[in-house]
Scaffold this active site. Structure first.
Site, PDB file in Angstrom:
ATOM      1  N   ASN A  13      66.260 -50.495 120.629  1.00 52.04           N
ATOM      2  CA  ASN A  13      67.644 -49.499 120.580  1.00 52.04           C
ATOM      3  C   ASN A  13      67.739 -49.086 122.096  1.00 52.04           C
ATOM      4  O   ASN A  13      67.123 -48.171 122.448  1.00 52.04           O
ATOM      5  CB  ASN A  13      67.657 -48.666 119.531  1.00 52.04           C
ATOM      6  CG  ASN A  13      68.703 -47.585 119.645  1.00 52.04           C
ATOM      7  OD1 ASN A  13      69.751 -47.993 120.291  1.00 52.04           O
ATOM      8  ND2 ASN A  13      68.699 -46.512 118.701  1.00 52.04           N
ATOM      9  N   LYS A  15      70.457 -47.667 123.291  1.00 58.53           N
ATOM     10  CA  LYS A  15      71.348 -46.590 123.109  1.00 58.53           C
ATOM     11  C   LYS A  15      72.028 -46.552 124.312  1.00 58.53           C
ATOM     12  O   LYS A  15      72.696 -47.658 124.534  1.00 58.53           O
ATOM     13  CB  LYS A  15      70.312 -45.154 123.283  1.00 58.53           C
ATOM     14  CG  LYS A  15      68.983 -45.169 122.436  1.00 58.53           C
ATOM     15  CD  LYS A  15      68.397 -43.827 122.470  1.00 58.53           C
ATOM     16  CE  LYS A  15      67.373 -44.029 121.162  1.00 58.53           C
ATOM     17  NZ  LYS A  15      66.497 -42.788 121.108  1.00 58.53           N
ATOM     18  N   HIS A  99      71.618 -43.565 112.798  1.00 59.00           N
ATOM     19  CA  HIS A  99      70.469 -43.026 113.858  1.00 59.00           C
ATOM     20  C   HIS A  99      70.828 -41.460 114.019  1.00 59.00           C
ATOM     21  O   HIS A  99      71.765 -40.886 113.889  1.00 59.00           O
ATOM     22  CB  HIS A  99      70.845 -43.751 115.241  1.00 59.00           C
ATOM     23  CG  HIS A  99      69.638 -43.385 116.065  1.00 59.00           C
ATOM     24  ND1 HIS A  99      69.649 -42.349 116.788  1.00 59.00           N
ATOM     25  CD2 HIS A  99      68.547 -44.213 116.289  1.00 59.00           C
ATOM     26  CE1 HIS A  99      68.502 -42.128 117.372  1.00 59.00           C
ATOM     27  NE2 HIS A  99      67.901 -43.509 117.270  1.00 59.00           N
ATOM     28  N   GLU A 101      70.727 -39.585 116.502  1.00 59.04           N
ATOM     29  CA  GLU A 101      71.715 -39.176 117.474  1.00 59.04           C
ATOM     30  C   GLU A 101      73.009 -39.090 116.951  1.00 59.04           C
ATOM     31  O   GLU A 101      73.806 -38.204 117.341  1.00 59.04           O
ATOM     32  CB  GLU A 101      71.237 -39.840 118.628  1.00 59.04           C
ATOM     33  CG  GLU A 101      69.941 -39.512 119.407  1.00 59.04           C
ATOM     34  CD  GLU A 101      69.407 -40.991 120.053  1.00 59.04           C
ATOM     35  OE1 GLU A 101      70.064 -41.726 120.171  1.00 59.04           O
ATOM     36  OE2 GLU A 101      68.180 -40.566 120.410  1.00 59.04           O
ATOM     37  N   GLU A 171      62.398 -42.783 111.340  1.00 58.72           N
ATOM     38  CA  GLU A 171      62.291 -42.284 112.658  1.00 58.72           C
ATOM     39  C   GLU A 171      62.371 -40.823 112.430  1.00 58.72           C
ATOM     40  O   GLU A 171      63.205 -40.032 112.460  1.00 58.72           O
ATOM     41  CB  GLU A 171      63.616 -42.543 113.330  1.00 58.72           C
ATOM     42  CG  GLU A 171      63.833 -44.019 113.716  1.00 58.72           C
ATOM     43  CD  GLU A 171      64.487 -44.210 114.858  1.00 58.72           C
ATOM     44  OE1 GLU A 171      63.925 -45.248 115.582  1.00 58.72           O
ATOM     45  OE2 GLU A 171      65.562 -43.727 115.313  1.00 58.72           O
ATOM     46  N   GLY A 177      62.041 -39.845 121.757  1.00 59.14           N
ATOM     47  CA  GLY A 177      62.312 -39.433 123.168  1.00 59.14           C
ATOM     48  C   GLY A 177      61.414 -38.447 123.651  1.00 59.14           C
ATOM     49  O   GLY A 177      61.640 -37.701 124.703  1.00 59.14           O
ATOM     50  N   SER A 217      59.137 -42.909 119.817  1.00 64.46           N
ATOM     51  CA  SER A 217      58.111 -42.787 120.817  1.00 64.46           C
ATOM     52  C   SER A 217      57.160 -44.140 120.676  1.00 64.46           C
ATOM     53  O   SER A 217      55.715 -43.947 120.842  1.00 64.46           O
ATOM     54  CB  SER A 217      57.392 -41.690 121.331  1.00 64.46           C
ATOM     55  OG  SER A 217      58.313 -40.620 121.783  1.00 64.46           O
TER      56      SER A 217
HETATM   57  P1  13P Z   1      62.176 -43.799 121.706  1.00 69.66           P
HETATM   58  O1  13P Z   1      61.317 -44.716 121.458  1.00 69.66           O
HETATM   59  O2  13P Z   1      62.845 -43.317 123.090  1.00 69.66           O
HETATM   60  O3  13P Z   1      61.435 -42.304 121.342  1.00 69.66           O
HETATM   61  O4  13P Z   1      63.348 -43.620 120.634  1.00 69.66           O
HETATM   62  C1  13P Z   1      63.372 -44.078 119.222  1.00 69.66           C
HETATM   63  C2  13P Z   1      64.700 -44.231 118.642  1.00 69.66           C
HETATM   64  O5  13P Z   1      65.435 -43.533 118.617  1.00 69.66           O
HETATM   65  C3  13P Z   1      64.806 -45.721 118.325  1.00 69.66           C
HETATM   66  O6  13P Z   1      66.116 -45.804 117.633  1.00 69.66           O
END
Ligand code: 13P
Length: 255
Positions: A13, A15, A99, A101, A171, A177, A217
């Site tokens: 992803n 982002k 997601h 976010e 997740e 992150g 992560s």
């Molecule tokens: P990270 O791997 O940067 O923690 O992000 C995970 C994520 O949100 C994947 O959708």
């Protein structure tokens, strides 16, 4: 039951990263590194504006392309939105839905997640449905309730045939992150809870066939341990998917 009935899916992803030229460079680097690695499906979920470039760049390879969101209406006066049919025609095979976010910053709710998921399925695009608890929910010991609610509402009016085409990504929001990964046992436990929710609604055989990823992560140094767990069928990878070598190392861990 043997976990190998399920295909592992390693999805990046990206982002809000990578302009089209940067995207092209990254996939061109990635393609030869993952060539012939068919032990898992390999997907990159890219920003809308990168889709055409990336679809073109990965033609004839084992890298598939996903989007990061989709609107739930077929078309109409929804300025700034992108429909499932538009994505499909551009060569998109997967789409991230719900997601954290988007839930956190853009007002996404369980109800709109359900509508988006059904729109993707109707268009023949595989939804990657994200569920997961925030830190306070884990601390209050309501993780199971939270992911069960998110999963159930997201799958309202989705029948057993259709759910086989859904990927679920667990997740934990506190692990995204932050560099703080869930332990492999925590990941396995919650992916198992999600599978129980599926079993209650669709029966055990269907539940056993659904791919459930872990995200948060995931990195080259923890991927093998997480992916070794029975209920963890792949990963949804943020930061580490932006480096071809790191993403490839995670693909290798899934072979
Ligand atoms: P990270 O791997 O940067 O923690 O992000 C995970 C994520 O949100 C994947 O959708």
């Amino acid at each position: 039951m043997n976990k190998s009935v399920r295909k592992a899916v390693i999805a990046g992803n990206w982002k809000m990263n990578m302009t089209p030229s940067e995207a092209e460079k990254l996939v061109n680097e990635l393609k030869p590194m993952v060539e012939g690695k068919n032990g898992c499906d390999i997907v990159v979920c890219v920003p809308f504006v990168d889709i055409a470039t990336v679809v073109n760049a990965v033609k004839g390879t084992n890298v598939k392309v996903g989007a990061q969101n989709v609107h739930f209406k077929k078309n109409g006066a929804y300025t700034g939105e992108i429909s499932a049919d538009m994505l499909k025609e551009c060569g998109v095979e997967y789409v991230v839905i719900g997601h954290s976010e988007r839930r956190q910053y853009f007002g996404e709710t369980d109800e709109t997640v359900n509508l988006r998921l059904k729109a993707a399925l109707d268009a023949g695009i595989t939804p990657i449905l994200c569920v997961g608890e925030v830190l306070t929910e884990r601390e209050q010991d309501v993780t199971a309730e939270v992911v069960a609610r998110q999963t159930k509402i997201a799958l309202l009016d989705v029948d057993a045939d259709a759910v086989k085409n859904v990927i679920i990504a667990y997740e934990p929001v506190w692990a995204i992150g932050t560099g703080k990964t869930a332990t492999s046992d925590q990941a396995d436990e919650v992916c198992g809870i999600i599978r129980d929710v599926l079993a209650a609604k669709y029966g055990k055989d269907v539940a056993e066939a659904v791919t459930i990823q872990y995200g948060g992560s995931m990195k080259p140094d923890n991927a093998a341990e997480l992916l070794s767990k029975y209920h963890v069928d792949g990963g949804l990878i943020g930061g580490a998917s932006l480096k071809a070598a790191d993403f490839t190392a995670i693909v290798d861990a899934a072979q």
